[in-house]
Design a protein around this motif. Structure first.
Motif, PDB file in Angstrom:
ATOM      1  N   PRO A  60     -17.757   2.299   3.142  1.00 30.23           N
ATOM      2  CA  PRO A  60     -16.475   2.942   3.454  1.00 30.23           C
ATOM      3  C   PRO A  60     -15.924   3.694   2.251  1.00 30.23           C
ATOM      4  N   THR A  61     -15.300   4.815   2.525  1.00 34.79           N
ATOM      5  CA  THR A  61     -14.606   5.566   1.466  1.00 34.79           C
ATOM      6  C   THR A  61     -13.151   5.162   1.399  1.00 34.79           C
ATOM      7  N   HIS A  62     -12.639   4.579   2.495  1.00 30.88           N
ATOM      8  CA  HIS A  62     -11.250   4.162   2.571  1.00 30.88           C
ATOM      9  C   HIS A  62     -11.199   2.784   3.239  1.00 30.88           C
ATOM     10  N   VAL A  63     -10.210   1.996   2.878  1.00 30.99           N
ATOM     11  CA  VAL A  63     -10.151   0.626   3.394  1.00 30.99           C
ATOM     12  C   VAL A  63      -8.702   0.166   3.441  1.00 30.99           C
ATOM     13  N   ALA A  64      -8.404  -0.724   4.386  1.00 28.20           N
ATOM     14  CA  ALA A  64      -7.078  -1.349   4.461  1.00 28.20           C
ATOM     15  C   ALA A  64      -7.213  -2.713   5.116  1.00 28.20           C
ATOM     16  N   VAL A  65      -6.402  -3.664   4.665  1.00 33.66           N
ATOM     17  CA  VAL A  65      -6.335  -4.993   5.273  1.00 33.66           C
ATOM     18  C   VAL A  65      -5.015  -5.068   6.033  1.00 33.66           C
ATOM     19  N   ILE A  66      -5.082  -5.348   7.321  1.00 33.22           N
ATOM     20  CA  ILE A  66      -3.933  -5.260   8.204  1.00 33.22           C
ATOM     21  C   ILE A  66      -3.478  -6.660   8.625  1.00 33.22           C
ATOM     22  N   PHE A  67      -2.167  -6.888   8.576  1.00 33.96           N
ATOM     23  CA  PHE A  67      -1.606  -8.194   8.923  1.00 33.96           C
ATOM     24  C   PHE A  67      -0.534  -8.044  10.001  1.00 33.96           C
ATOM     25  N   ASP A  68      -0.325  -9.144  10.751  1.00 38.57           N
ATOM     26  CA  ASP A  68       0.814  -9.226  11.659  1.00 38.57           C
ATOM     27  C   ASP A  68       2.094  -9.406  10.852  1.00 38.57           C
ATOM     28  N   HIS A  69       3.173  -8.780  11.304  1.00 37.82           N
ATOM     29  CA  HIS A  69       4.479  -9.016  10.694  1.00 37.82           C
ATOM     30  C   HIS A  69       5.038 -10.315  11.249  1.00 37.82           C
ATOM     31  N   LYS A  70       5.813 -11.029  10.448  1.00 41.39           N
ATOM     32  CA  LYS A  70       6.261 -12.367  10.854  1.00 41.39           C
ATOM     33  C   LYS A  70       7.275 -12.343  11.996  1.00 41.39           C
ATOM     34  N   GLY A  71       7.975 -11.205  12.218  1.00 46.24           N
ATOM     35  CA  GLY A  71       8.998 -11.152  13.254  1.00 46.24           C
ATOM     36  C   GLY A  71       8.417 -10.874  14.626  1.00 46.24           C
ATOM     37  N   LYS A  72       9.309 -10.784  15.618  1.00 39.76           N
ATOM     38  CA  LYS A  72       8.887 -10.465  16.983  1.00 39.76           C
ATOM     39  C   LYS A  72       8.483  -8.999  17.081  1.00 39.76           C
ATOM     40  N   CYS A 111      -2.495  -3.568   1.513  1.00 37.33           N
ATOM     41  CA  CYS A 111      -2.042  -4.699   2.330  1.00 37.33           C
ATOM     42  C   CYS A 111      -0.927  -4.170   3.229  1.00 37.33           C
ATOM     43  N   ILE A 112      -1.189  -4.066   4.547  1.00 37.28           N
ATOM     44  CA  ILE A 112      -0.299  -3.318   5.424  1.00 37.28           C
ATOM     45  C   ILE A 112       0.181  -4.167   6.589  1.00 37.28           C
ATOM     46  N   GLU A 113       1.473  -4.141   6.843  1.00 41.26           N
ATOM     47  CA  GLU A 113       2.079  -4.732   8.033  1.00 41.26           C
ATOM     48  C   GLU A 113       3.302  -3.899   8.385  1.00 41.26           C
ATOM     49  N   VAL A 114       3.666  -3.894   9.662  1.00 40.53           N
ATOM     50  CA  VAL A 114       4.776  -3.070  10.140  1.00 40.53           C
ATOM     51  C   VAL A 114       5.664  -3.907  11.041  1.00 40.53           C
ATOM     52  N   GLY A 116       7.885  -5.171  13.897  1.00 43.82           N
ATOM     53  CA  GLY A 116       7.968  -4.820  15.305  1.00 43.82           C
ATOM     54  C   GLY A 116       6.634  -4.531  15.968  1.00 43.82           C
ATOM     55  N   PHE A 117       5.552  -4.526  15.177  1.00 46.76           N
ATOM     56  CA  PHE A 117       4.231  -4.220  15.723  1.00 46.76           C
ATOM     57  C   PHE A 117       3.230  -5.280  15.249  1.00 46.76           C
ATOM     58  N   GLU A 118       2.161  -5.410  16.019  1.00 49.65           N
ATOM     59  CA  GLU A 118       1.103  -6.351  15.655  1.00 49.65           C
ATOM     60  C   GLU A 118       0.021  -5.647  14.846  1.00 49.65           C
ATOM     61  N   ALA A 119      -0.780  -6.434  14.180  1.00 49.49           N
ATOM     62  CA  ALA A 119      -1.862  -5.873  13.374  1.00 49.49           C
ATOM     63  C   ALA A 119      -2.773  -5.002  14.220  1.00 49.49           C
ATOM     64  N   ASP A 120      -3.023  -5.415  15.477  1.00 56.55           N
ATOM     65  CA  ASP A 120      -3.914  -4.642  16.350  1.00 56.55           C
ATOM     66  C   ASP A 120      -3.373  -3.233  16.597  1.00 56.55           C
ATOM     67  N   ASP A 121      -2.055  -3.105  16.707  1.00 53.93           N
ATOM     68  CA  ASP A 121      -1.457  -1.782  16.914  1.00 53.93           C
ATOM     69  C   ASP A 121      -1.649  -0.895  15.689  1.00 53.93           C
ATOM     70  N   ILE A 122      -1.484  -1.471  14.521  1.00 52.88           N
ATOM     71  CA  ILE A 122      -1.667  -0.716  13.276  1.00 52.88           C
ATOM     72  C   ILE A 122      -3.118  -0.241  13.171  1.00 52.88           C
ATOM     73  N   ILE A 123      -4.048  -1.148  13.487  1.00 53.68           N
ATOM     74  CA  ILE A 123      -5.469  -0.791  13.445  1.00 53.68           C
ATOM     75  C   ILE A 123      -5.758   0.337  14.430  1.00 53.68           C
ATOM     76  N   ALA A 124      -5.188   0.236  15.640  1.00 56.65           N
ATOM     77  CA  ALA A 124      -5.414   1.265  16.662  1.00 56.65           C
ATOM     78  C   ALA A 124      -4.892   2.617  16.188  1.00 56.65           C
ATOM     79  N   THR A 125      -3.750   2.604  15.525  1.00 56.45           N
ATOM     80  CA  THR A 125      -3.155   3.858  15.063  1.00 56.45           C
ATOM     81  C   THR A 125      -3.991   4.483  13.953  1.00 56.45           C
ATOM     82  N   TYR A 126      -4.402   3.689  12.985  1.00 63.43           N
ATOM     83  CA  TYR A 126      -5.223   4.235  11.898  1.00 63.43           C
ATOM     84  C   TYR A 126      -6.574   4.734  12.425  1.00 63.43           C
TER      85      TYR A 126
END
Length: 943
Positions: A60-72, A111-114, A116-126
């Motif tokens: 990979p030339t680019h990489v990110a580790v995606i996490f769930d945010h603790k809130g709903k 290290c990325i989390e957003v 109001g969204f789940e890690a899967d949504d962030i992955i889908a967007t990227y």
């Protein structure tokens, strides 16, 4: 350079990694303060492996580790019940969430989390952004929900199985291509995330429907065409619920992101940050490995347990620079002739001690062939004496084949020279797991004495803190990772035995073992007195080695024909049960497949209580089947019977036949001295301590253990020893008086608790008291007691409350023991064995376990000490009285002997005398120890 064509984005499902790491590994705490770090350790290893593997043209030339945010998230706004059934994260995991994010940043990874969204949504967007920019994306996860993202330019890797996931794998999982995964999930729902779906429709049925009608919208529009009435009604009535489910399972590709693709460019870890974090976590092995990879110096790690520092008792070994000196400076010699070996024997005689290790063709001491002997007299000074290495095909003298390699001593000549030293009472022989080497030498006619064992020295001082294998001890106390055996032997089908290792390659590995053993001994032995465990080691650990070795070599005779007949009988019963199960199910299926069984019970039969795990398969464990059987369902009850037969057959009647030694006709188990923190021995290869005896079939397995012609088996078993110790330690007058008077202790307890007379007592009332008597030792809960007795939980709680009211000393003992464990970091048996409790101050479910373990340890540990003391004394007593019996087996509180029938009474009386006096002279229990005796031609008759 802007992200575009030729660029490759790797998206790591960090939240998935966290839970995988937590559940896949045993609990681990930071040694200095007890902080839970097991998930952090697993995560770091997984991330580092990814970093190391991600090299080459496809890196990979680019990489990110995606996490769930603790809130709903927005899904909870759509459907408040979303994930409502999920239990909260384990308390031991909660403090590790932040540490894992720190670990990600320490490895220089985004290290990325957003919110109001789940890690899967962030992955889908990227993933969408990467493809739109002309590049591609790889999702690193084993989460099936992410399979909907797979398309040209987006693929997936399951890191747990090291498996690429593309359209074919998706279709294998869901029965449809990636573009229709959402439709299938909308119908099937997800009990874990509380996504309702269409009741009664599983993944297979959903796939059939989608493939027939094209997509979900078309299916719902044409639902009235479906022939099956129940399925048609569900799709019509639950259409809105199914559409809601689609909203929940569809991953968002428009998640608001703070970081663009260009900012995710791969960067090498900064050594100072990465190693500093790992050292702070006290991951010594991983720190060293990564330091070597990064070409950076190893940072200092202070991982002395705080409890030992505070205790000031010397239990933490003091580092001697000579012992932790670089192993690279060690001088290891290959001894190939008598003159060379004699020079080493002279040095040993002058020194008065030597570390000894053997290299063999296998781990079975009764069949392994001696390949070489290792000796060490000083740190960094060791030798290897090769004896039976071979060239060519085959496996040496034991199995035949190959030619003897050059540059070795003749085995008989070498052993003749070694024998006087190994048997010399003036020279101490030191080993790591000395019982193994003792047995190897004994098979060649050499009785090694006197001995010391570094494994048991560590066990006596550090029981409960860590394991006591040589590799772990070396890494912990010498800061050195030994040469791994697999680097010489290989793995899998290409693995070879040690006699196939070229002599020159074997020298450093073999000599290093002896060198490490000597250094550990020099470090540990002076600490025994400071740690106040000298008596434990000298009276119960060291003298037990030859006792157990003799028992193991003696073995016990097993009737192969009896086992074979039982195996055949079990196979016939299983076949009958299988046919009956399939008849009631209405079709054939693999009864041994939990997945297929779950589909039968919950998809096809529609039974209630079906819950799917992360794999998508229904849970069909014993607890699930027992619940269904209790409700009157026939198939679950029959499957439970089938599983019991299967386990008895595979684990015992089949496996025990394979363990019969062809030379002796006997089974030779091996006892692990340092396995249990409390001092209990564990039986392995095969395990003879867990043969089930509560069922008729299980008891019949013991019939296969028989005495030789003219002999009988004699069983001597401590009666209720742990309850007696509890009565003494907790000072329970009523219990002590009952034991002194020889009363039925369970009936007495029932009488005290429930106010009923002992005479004419209802057996059920006595059974309840018995369950509490034994359960309280192990910290049984109301839930556990309710399950055992099949009574309501509030009734079970009432029983336990009444028990503690009637015997308040037990609660006082429990509270006092926990407080002492928290203060000291360990508990003690009556004989002074220390069991460390590093997790006693931790929070979460592991704290409850640590508390129960601390309460139980002095009781179970004292019982283990008592039987060890008896076992050490018995062989000497038998020799002095010239009694012909032989001790064969130890099963917790029971000792089994083989003895001529004519001498059984005399041996029984003599051994009972030793066993009932095993608490003296160190302590004197307030209650008498009593031993029950039984005898017979086989073990079942004897006990």
């Amino acid at each position: 350079m802007a992200f575009g064509a030729g660029h490759h984005l790797q998206l790591i499902d960090g939240s998935g990694f966290i839970f995988r790491a937590f559940h896949a590994l045993p609990p681990l705490t930071r040694k200095s303060d007890g902080l839970p770090v097991g998930a952090v350790s697993g995560f770091c290893n997984m991330i580092f492996k990814l970093v190391e593997d991600a090299k080459g043209p496809d890196a990979p030339t680019h990489v990110a580790v995606i996490f769930d945010h603790k809130g709903k998230t927005f899904r909870s706004d759509i459907y408040p019940e979303y994930k409502a059934n999920r239990p909260p994260a384990p308390e031991d995991l909660v403090p590790q969430f932040g540490l894992i994010r720190d670990a990600t940043r320490a490895f220089n990874l985004p290290c990325i989390e957003v919110e109001g969204f789940e890690a899967d949504d962030i992955i889908a967007t990227y993933a969408r952004l990467a493809v739109e920019a002309g590049g591609r994306a790889t999702v690193v996860s084993s989460d099936k929900d992410l399979m909907q993202l797979i398309r040209p330019g987006v693929d997936m890797i399951d890191p747990m199985k090291n498996r690429h996931i593309g359209p074919e794998q998706v279709e294998e999982k869901f029965g449809v291509g990636p573009e229709r995964v959402i439709d299938v999930q909308s119908l099937a729902g997800d009990s874990v995330d509380n996504i309702p779906g269409a009741p009664g429709i599983g993944v297979k049925t959903a796939a059939l429907l989608i493939n027939e009608y094209g997509d979900l919208d078309a299916l719902l529009e044409r639902a009235e065409e479906i022939k099956q009435p129940k399925r048609r009604q569900t799709l019509i009535e639950k259409a809105d619920q199914i559409r809601l489910s689609r909203d929940l399972v569809t991953l968002r590709t428009d998640t608001p992101l703070d970081r663009d693709l260009d900012s995710l460019e791969v960067r090498d870890p900064e050594p100072e940050a990465a190693l500093g974090f790992l050292a702070e976590m006290e991951f010594r092995t991983l720190t060293k490995r990564i330091a070597e990879k990064l070409g950076a110096p190893m940072p200092e790690i202070n991982d002395t347990p705080k409890a030992l520092e505070d205790a000031g008792d010397g239990a933490a070994p003091e580092a001697d620079p000579a012992l932790t000196a670089a192993f690279e400076d060690a001088v290891y010699e290959k001894v190939t002739d008598a003159a060379g070996l004699q020079a080493w024997l002279d040095r040993i005689t002058e020194t008065g001690h030597v570390a000894v290790d053997t290299e063999t063709t296998g781990l079975d001491e009764m069949r392994a062939d001696l390949v070489g002997v290792c000796l060490s007299v000083a740190p960094g000074a060791a030798c290897y004496v090769p004896l039976a290495h071979v060239d060519g095909e085959g496996s040496g003298d034991l199995f035949g084949g190959g030619e003897r390699a050059a540059g070795q001593m003749d085995r008989e000549e070498a052993l003749a020279m070694l024998r006087p030293m190994l048997e010399d009472p003036a020279i101490l022989k030191i080993g790591q797991n000395m019982k193994y080497d003792w047995k190897i030498f004994r098979r060649y006619g050499i009785t090694v004495a006197p001995i010391d064992d570094t494994m048991l020295l560590s066990y006596a001082m550090h029981g409960g803190l860590h394991r006591h294998g040589m590799d772990e001890l070396s890494e912990r106390y010498l800061n050195h990772s030994p040469i791994p055996i697999k680097s010489l032997l290989g793995t899998g089908k290409s693995a070879r035995t040690f006699d196939r290792v070229p002599v020159d390659e074997a020298v450093n590995y073999a000599a290093e073992d002896a060198d490490i053993t000597l250094r550990l001994w020099k470090m540990f032995k002076p600490q025994l007195h400071k740690a106040q465990v000298t008596r434990v080691y000298e009276s119960m650990e060291r003298p037990l080695i030859p006792v157990l070795a003799d028992m193991e070599m003696r073995g016990v005779k097993v009737d192969r024909d009896h086992l074979s007949r039982m195996s055949n009988a079990f196979a016939q019963k299983m076949a009958g049960l299988e046919a009956e199960i399939q008849e009631k199910a209405g079709r054939s299926f693999n009864v041994g497949s939990p997945k297929q069984l779950g589909e039968i019970l919950f998809d096809e039969m529609g039974l209630e209580g079906g819950k799917k795990g992360k794999t998508g398969a229904y849970a069909t464990g014993a607890d699930v089947l027992e619940t269904l059987a209790a409700e009157g369902h026939e198939i679950p009850a029959l499957v439970l019977d089938w599983r019991q037969m299967s386990k008895l057959k595979s684990t015992y009647t089949d496996a025990l036949q394979d363990h019969i030694n062809p030379d002796t006709g006997r089974v030779h188990t091996s006892y692990v001295i340092s396995g249990a923190n409390t001092g209990r021995l564990a039986s392995t290869d095969p395990n003879l301590q867990n043969i089930p005896v509560r069922t008729e079939e299980g008891r019949r397995i013991r019939e296969a253990f028989v005495a030789e012609e003219g002999n009988i088996l004699l069983s001597l078993d401590y009666s209720q020893i742990e309850l007696r110790i509890l009565a003494h330690i907790a000072d329970i007058s009523a219990l002590k008086e009952a034991f002194r008077d020889g009363l039925d202790i369970h009936a007495m307890t029932a009488s005290e608790m429930f106010g009923v007379p002992i005479e004419g007592m209802d057996p059920m009332v006595r059974r309840q008291a018995k369950a509490i008597n034994f359960g309280v030792i192990y910290g049984i809960s109301a839930f556990g007691l309710a399950n055992n007795l099949r009574i309501p939980r509030d009734e079970a709680k009432s029983f336990i409350d009444t028990y503690f009211e009637r015997f308040p000393g037990i609660r006082t003992y429990m509270d006092r023991t926990v407080e002492e464990a928290k203060e000291k970091g360990y508990v003690e048996t009556l004989f002074g064995r220390r069991i460390h409790t590093p997790q006693i101050n931790a929070k979460g479910p592991h704290a409850g376990f640590a508390r129960r373990a601390a309460i139980n340890a002095p009781i179970q540990g004292t019982a283990a000490d008592i039987i060890r003391r008896a076992m050490v004394r018995i062989p000497k007593m038998l020799a002095e009285r010239e009694l012909p019996g032989q001790m064969l087996l130890q099963v917790h509180d029971e000792l089994i002997f083989e003895v001529p029938e004519s001498a059984a009474d005399a041996l029984s009386d003599a051994v009972t005398e030793v066993m009932e006096g095993a608490d003296l002279p160190v302590i004197k229990l307030d209650v008498p120890l009593t031993v029950d005796s039984g005898r017979g031609k086989n073990w079942a008759e004897a006990h």
